[in-house]
Design a protein around this motif. Sequence first.
Motif, short mmCIF file in Angstrom:
data_model
loop_
_atom_site.label_atom_id
_atom_site.label_comp_id
_atom_site.label_asym_id
_atom_site.label_seq_id
_atom_site.Cartn_x
_atom_site.Cartn_y
_atom_site.Cartn_z
N THR A 23 0.82 -0.85 0.12
CA THR A 23 -0.15 0.04 0.11
C THR A 23 0.97 1.26 0.11
OG1 THR A 23 -1.78 -1.18 1.36
CG2 THR A 23 -1.70 1.20 1.19
N ILE A 24 0.55 2.07 -1.04
CA ILE A 24 1.29 3.31 -1.06
C ILE A 24 0.43 4.60 -0.78
CG2 ILE A 24 2.73 4.88 -2.61
CD1 ILE A 24 3.45 2.21 -3.98
N HIS A 25 0.83 5.47 -0.07
CA HIS A 25 -0.01 6.89 0.14
C HIS A 25 0.56 8.00 -0.58
CE1 HIS A 25 -1.66 4.23 3.23
NE2 HIS A 25 -2.79 4.93 3.11
N LYS A 26 -0.01 8.94 -0.99
CA LYS A 26 0.55 10.05 -1.70
C LYS A 26 -0.27 11.46 -1.21
CE LYS A 26 2.55 7.72 -5.44
NZ LYS A 26 2.34 7.59 -7.15
N LEU A 27 0.76 12.38 -0.94
CA LEU A 27 -0.12 13.66 -0.66
C LEU A 27 -0.34 14.32 -1.74
CD1 LEU A 27 1.56 14.87 2.77
CD2 LEU A 27 -0.72 13.54 2.34
N LYS A 44 5.19 11.15 -2.60
CA LYS A 44 4.92 9.92 -2.14
C LYS A 44 5.42 9.58 -0.81
CE LYS A 44 6.48 5.22 -3.04
NZ LYS A 44 7.55 4.26 -3.89
N LEU A 45 4.70 8.96 0.27
CA LEU A 45 5.02 8.98 1.59
C LEU A 45 5.81 7.79 1.96
CD1 LEU A 45 1.63 10.17 3.26
CD2 LEU A 45 3.48 11.41 2.60
N GLN A 46 6.63 7.74 3.01
CA GLN A 46 7.32 6.58 3.50
C GLN A 46 6.50 5.66 4.02
OE1 GLN A 46 9.86 8.73 6.48
NE2 GLN A 46 11.28 8.95 4.83
N PRO A 47 6.71 4.55 3.64
CA PRO A 47 5.79 3.29 4.26
C PRO A 47 5.53 3.33 5.80
CG PRO A 47 7.67 2.53 3.06
CD PRO A 47 7.94 3.86 3.24
N THR A 48 6.39 4.12 6.49
CA THR A 48 6.37 4.09 7.95
C THR A 48 5.61 5.24 8.55
OG1 THR A 48 8.53 5.27 8.36
CG2 THR A 48 8.51 2.96 8.47
#
Length: 84
Positions: A23-27, A44-48
């Motif tokens: 799962t990847i989250h982006k702002l 792109k946000l870091q996985p942690t």
Amino acid sequence: MNSQLLLMGEINFLKKSEFNGETIHKLQFLQEDETKGISIIEVKLQPTQDITNLARGTKVQVPITISAMDRNVFYKQRGKIVIK
């Protein structure tokens, strides 16, 4: 030489996607320019990264790295996000 880049702005959208089972989250931020109009900056946000405090309308300061490939610019989080 060590450059430190900060992206400061208001979150317009928190995007969630999946790649290779991860799962990847982006702002997403909107950038307005009188000559170019409106463009989207996606980080792109870091996985942690804890995303519980990140929501639309939240003002943040994000340390980033920038890379480019095939005329596209990519932004990636490289440190702790500060909520303003």
